[in-house]
Design a protein around this motif. Structure first.
Motif, PDB file in Angstrom:
ATOM      1  N   HIS A 138       4.744  11.131   6.380  1.00  0.00           N
ATOM      2  CA  HIS A 138       4.726   9.812   7.015  1.00  0.00           C
ATOM      3  C   HIS A 138       5.973   9.639   7.879  1.00  0.00           C
ATOM      4  CE1 HIS A 138       1.481   9.128   4.269  1.00  0.00           C
ATOM      5  NE2 HIS A 138       2.268   9.261   3.220  1.00  0.00           N
ATOM      6  N   ARG A 139       5.763   9.145   9.081  1.00  0.00           N
ATOM      7  CA  ARG A 139       6.876   8.906  10.007  1.00  0.00           C
ATOM      8  C   ARG A 139       7.292   7.443   9.965  1.00  0.00           C
ATOM      9  NH1 ARG A 139       7.446  13.321  13.352  1.00  0.00           N
ATOM     10  NH2 ARG A 139       5.696  14.797  13.332  1.00  0.00           N
ATOM     11  N   ALA A 140       8.358   7.134  10.670  1.00  0.00           N
ATOM     12  CA  ALA A 140       8.907   5.781  10.646  1.00  0.00           C
ATOM     13  C   ALA A 140       7.863   4.729  11.026  1.00  0.00           C
ATOM     14  CB  ALA A 140      10.107   5.695  11.590  1.00  0.00           C
ATOM     15  N   GLU A 141       7.027   5.029  12.030  1.00  0.00           N
ATOM     16  CA  GLU A 141       6.044   4.045  12.497  1.00  0.00           C
ATOM     17  C   GLU A 141       4.960   3.755  11.458  1.00  0.00           C
ATOM     18  OE1 GLU A 141       5.192   8.089  14.491  1.00  0.00           O
ATOM     19  OE2 GLU A 141       6.945   6.810  14.059  1.00  0.00           O
ATOM     20  N   PHE A 142       4.810   4.628  10.483  1.00  0.00           N
ATOM     21  CA  PHE A 142       3.815   4.441   9.431  1.00  0.00           C
ATOM     22  C   PHE A 142       4.041   3.132   8.669  1.00  0.00           C
ATOM     23  CE2 PHE A 142       3.094   4.894   4.817  1.00  0.00           C
ATOM     24  CZ  PHE A 142       1.731   5.134   4.772  1.00  0.00           C
ATOM     25  N   PHE A 143       5.293   2.686   8.548  1.00  0.00           N
ATOM     26  CA  PHE A 143       5.636   1.562   7.687  1.00  0.00           C
ATOM     27  C   PHE A 143       5.382   0.200   8.324  1.00  0.00           C
ATOM     28  CE2 PHE A 143       7.859   5.155   6.006  1.00  0.00           C
ATOM     29  CZ  PHE A 143       7.718   4.993   4.641  1.00  0.00           C
ATOM     30  N   ARG A 144       5.262   0.152   9.633  1.00  0.00           N
ATOM     31  CA  ARG A 144       5.138  -1.143  10.311  1.00  0.00           C
ATOM     32  C   ARG A 144       3.894  -1.896   9.832  1.00  0.00           C
ATOM     33  NH1 ARG A 144       7.764  -3.604  13.882  1.00  0.00           N
ATOM     34  NH2 ARG A 144       9.028  -1.739  14.289  1.00  0.00           N
ATOM     35  N   GLY A 145       4.124  -3.126   9.362  1.00  0.00           N
ATOM     36  CA  GLY A 145       3.028  -3.999   8.962  1.00  0.00           C
ATOM     37  C   GLY A 145       2.451  -3.723   7.590  1.00  0.00           C
ATOM     38  N   LYS A 146       2.979  -2.740   6.859  1.00  0.00           N
ATOM     39  CA  LYS A 146       2.426  -2.400   5.555  1.00  0.00           C
ATOM     40  C   LYS A 146       3.134  -3.163   4.431  1.00  0.00           C
ATOM     41  CE  LYS A 146       0.304   2.101   6.289  1.00  0.00           C
ATOM     42  NZ  LYS A 146       0.250   2.029   7.753  1.00  0.00           N
ATOM     43  N   LYS A 147       2.366  -3.422   3.392  1.00  0.00           N
ATOM     44  CA  LYS A 147       2.917  -4.023   2.180  1.00  0.00           C
ATOM     45  C   LYS A 147       3.209  -2.883   1.225  1.00  0.00           C
ATOM     46  CE  LYS A 147       2.030  -7.774  -1.106  1.00  0.00           C
ATOM     47  NZ  LYS A 147       1.071  -8.847  -1.468  1.00  0.00           N
ATOM     48  N   VAL A 148       4.488  -2.723   0.864  1.00  0.00           N
ATOM     49  CA  VAL A 148       4.964  -1.509   0.197  1.00  0.00           C
ATOM     50  C   VAL A 148       5.602  -1.853  -1.144  1.00  0.00           C
ATOM     51  CG1 VAL A 148       6.662   0.355   0.364  1.00  0.00           C
ATOM     52  CG2 VAL A 148       5.292  -0.260   2.357  1.00  0.00           C
ATOM     53  N   LEU A 149       5.350  -1.002  -2.127  1.00  0.00           N
ATOM     54  CA  LEU A 149       6.021  -1.107  -3.422  1.00  0.00           C
ATOM     55  C   LEU A 149       6.991   0.048  -3.580  1.00  0.00           C
ATOM     56  CD1 LEU A 149       6.479  -2.191  -6.294  1.00  0.00           C
ATOM     57  CD2 LEU A 149       4.465  -0.887  -7.023  1.00  0.00           C
ATOM     58  N   ASP A 150       8.261  -0.284  -3.790  1.00  0.00           N
ATOM     59  CA  ASP A 150       9.288   0.699  -4.134  1.00  0.00           C
ATOM     60  C   ASP A 150       9.408   0.665  -5.656  1.00  0.00           C
ATOM     61  OD1 ASP A 150      11.708   1.967  -4.798  1.00  0.00           O
ATOM     62  OD2 ASP A 150      12.650   1.431  -2.907  1.00  0.00           O
ATOM     63  N   ALA A 151       8.817   1.655  -6.313  1.00  0.00           N
ATOM     64  CA  ALA A 151       8.743   1.674  -7.773  1.00  0.00           C
ATOM     65  C   ALA A 151       9.947   2.406  -8.356  1.00  0.00           C
ATOM     66  CB  ALA A 151       7.441   2.333  -8.220  1.00  0.00           C
ATOM     67  N   GLY A 152      11.014   1.653  -8.574  1.00  0.00           N
ATOM     68  CA  GLY A 152      12.276   2.207  -9.064  1.00  0.00           C
ATOM     69  C   GLY A 152      13.269   2.288  -7.932  1.00  0.00           C
ATOM     70  N   CYS A 153      13.784   1.132  -7.489  1.00  0.00           N
ATOM     71  CA  CYS A 153      14.523   1.058  -6.218  1.00  0.00           C
ATOM     72  C   CYS A 153      15.985   1.461  -6.320  1.00  0.00           C
ATOM     73  CB  CYS A 153      14.411  -0.339  -5.631  1.00  0.00           C
ATOM     74  SG  CYS A 153      15.165  -1.643  -6.654  1.00  0.00           S
ATOM     75  N   GLY A 154      16.552   1.560  -7.542  1.00  0.00           N
ATOM     76  CA  GLY A 154      17.974   1.911  -7.635  1.00  0.00           C
ATOM     77  C   GLY A 154      18.839   0.923  -6.890  1.00  0.00           C
ATOM     78  N   ASN A 155      19.709   1.440  -6.016  1.00  0.00           N
ATOM     79  CA  ASN A 155      20.593   0.538  -5.267  1.00  0.00           C
ATOM     80  C   ASN A 155      19.945  -0.014  -4.003  1.00  0.00           C
ATOM     81  OD1 ASN A 155      20.670   2.684  -3.467  1.00  0.00           O
ATOM     82  ND2 ASN A 155      22.903   2.773  -3.336  1.00  0.00           N
ATOM     83  N   GLY A 156      18.653   0.256  -3.796  1.00  0.00           N
ATOM     84  CA  GLY A 156      17.931  -0.323  -2.669  1.00  0.00           C
ATOM     85  C   GLY A 156      17.990   0.459  -1.381  1.00  0.00           C
ATOM     86  N   ARG A 157      18.509   1.707  -1.431  1.00  0.00           N
ATOM     87  CA  ARG A 157      18.729   2.435  -0.181  1.00  0.00           C
ATOM     88  C   ARG A 157      17.429   2.758   0.552  1.00  0.00           C
ATOM     89  NH1 ARG A 157      21.115   7.874  -3.077  1.00  0.00           N
ATOM     90  NH2 ARG A 157      19.171   8.653  -3.972  1.00  0.00           N
ATOM     91  N   PHE A 158      16.343   3.068  -0.170  1.00  0.00           N
ATOM     92  CA  PHE A 158      15.087   3.383   0.503  1.00  0.00           C
ATOM     93  C   PHE A 158      14.314   2.105   0.859  1.00  0.00           C
ATOM     94  CE2 PHE A 158      14.995   7.784  -1.688  1.00  0.00           C
ATOM     95  CZ  PHE A 158      15.885   8.262  -0.734  1.00  0.00           C
ATOM     96  N   ALA A 159      14.406   1.086   0.022  1.00  0.00           N
ATOM     97  CA  ALA A 159      13.789  -0.198   0.350  1.00  0.00           C
ATOM     98  C   ALA A 159      14.366  -0.748   1.651  1.00  0.00           C
ATOM     99  CB  ALA A 159      14.004  -1.188  -0.791  1.00  0.00           C
ATOM    100  N   TYR A 160      15.659  -0.527   1.844  1.00  0.00           N
ATOM    101  CA  TYR A 160      16.327  -0.987   3.061  1.00  0.00           C
ATOM    102  C   TYR A 160      15.668  -0.390   4.303  1.00  0.00           C
ATOM    103  CZ  TYR A 160      20.075  -1.499   6.551  1.00  0.00           C
ATOM    104  OH  TYR A 160      20.787  -1.797   7.673  1.00  0.00           O
ATOM    105  N   TYR A 161      15.452   0.926   4.278  1.00  0.00           N
ATOM    106  CA  TYR A 161      14.901   1.571   5.470  1.00  0.00           C
ATOM    107  C   TYR A 161      13.409   1.321   5.627  1.00  0.00           C
ATOM    108  CZ  TYR A 161      19.355   3.648   6.456  1.00  0.00           C
ATOM    109  OH  TYR A 161      20.680   3.806   6.773  1.00  0.00           O
TER     110      TYR A 161
END
Length: 346
Positions: A105-128
């Protein structure tokens, strides 16, 4: 940016009975979320809904014993809470790391999607994920949620939730995309948790997981991991502060014997292929503290499972995912799509 009360109640559910939640205003600025079925109450503290069932919640706060809760899971949650409180930093390098773990999946894949970060830690991936246009719901079990909220506050549409990954507090089939990077292998029942996450994925939605690998046909890495496993029998019984102190010399050893030699040898004609086989070379592209962080992770978390590529492929197969793939990324990245319901013809 936290989501509105209406958005919270549309998506969130009671982790005990999956009942609809309603908002109840408390004195001052606080609110509670109350289940319309079982009447269980969950506070919202610092904009973070605390959707843990009471036995686990009390044990995490140190106010009681969590009867029926896996003690190792509780200690693992506390371990990661300590870890992320010591390593809250956000680095520019996390951007490329996020994209690497999300392949194909590329960066554009995320636009407009409702996403679950299951185990976010310090939030570094949720941020991006949010920066690339997703509405992100980021959950974690322990105190790491405090760090994640601060790190994602200005990222976009991110809502951090404190909850148990085994009991996600969401309406079924809520998400277009679910990812869990470096988390499932720290749970008591990793595959069971993975299967459970699929209940919250929309039909035709995709899931992405990262699991620690069990190296095959790599005797040096297998030998190193055997030594790590022996050390963990001791370090997982030590205090978090002690393991934190030990993580620094462990990281220095990693840089001395692996990272710095890799940086030198990869530029020597004829030795690049040899350099690429050096363990722990991935830290060459990160600040030194990232390696320290990972050593604390490696030697502190009580639960750690490792898998072969075939075992990860078997997970995806048993889940009946479509377009399932397993790729190598200093571990295994598994991805697949939840089948759409069959359309009955007349």
């Amino acid at each position: 940016m936290s989501l509105s009360e209406q958005e919270l109640t549309e998506t969130l559910r009671c982790p005990g009975c999956l009942g609809q939640l309603r908002v109840r205003e408390e004195t001052g600025d606080g609110i509670n979320l109350v289940c319309s079925i079982c009447a269980e109450e969950f506070p919202v503290i610092d904009s973070i809904p605390r959707l843990l069932l009471s036995p686990f919640r009390e044990a995490l706060l140190g106010n009681g014993v969590a009867r029926g809760v896996d003690a190792r899971q509780l200690e693992t949650a506390k371990s990661f809470g300590f870890e992320w409180s010591r390593f809250p930093e956000m680095y520019e390098e996390w951007n490329q790391s996020f994209l690497d773990y999300m392949q194909p999946h590329r960066a554009e894949f995320f636009r407009g999607k409702k996403v679950l970060d299951a185990g976010c830690g310090n939030g570094r991936f949720a941020y991006y994920a949010a920066k690339y246009g997703a509405e992100v719901w980021a959950i974690d079990l322990g105190p790491a949620v405090e760090v994640a909220r601060k790190n994602t506050d200005k990222a976009g549409r991110v809502q951090v939730i404190q909850s148990d990954l085994h009991r996600p507090p969401f309406a079924l089939e809520s998400f277009d995309f679910i990812y869990s990077i470096g988390v499932l292998h720290h749970l008591p029942d990793p595959e069971g948790a993975f299967q459970n996450l699929l209940r919250y994925l929309k039909p035709s939605g995709e899931i992405q997981i990262y699991l620690y690998w069990k190296p095959e046909r790599q005797p040096i890495k297998r030998a190193l991991l055997s030594l790590v496993d022996l050390a963990r029998k001791i370090t997982t019984r030590l205090s978090h502060r002690t393991v934190y102190a030990l993580a620094f010399p462990a990281a220095v050893a990693a840089f001395t014997f692996f990272v710095w030699p890799y940086r030198i040898l990869k530029n020597v004609p004829g030795l690049k292929s040899f350099a690429e086989k050096i363990p722990m070379k991935q830290y060459a592209r990160f600040p030194f503290r990232v390696c320290v962080n990972d050593q604390l992770d490696r030697f502190s978390a009580p639960i750690e499972n490792r898998y072969t590529k075939q075992q990860v492929a078997d997970w995806l197969s048993r889940a009946k995912l479509e377009s399932a793939k397993v790729a190598e990324a200093y571990g295994w990245v598994g991805t697949g799509r939840k089948p759409a319901p069959a359309i009955l013809s007349r």
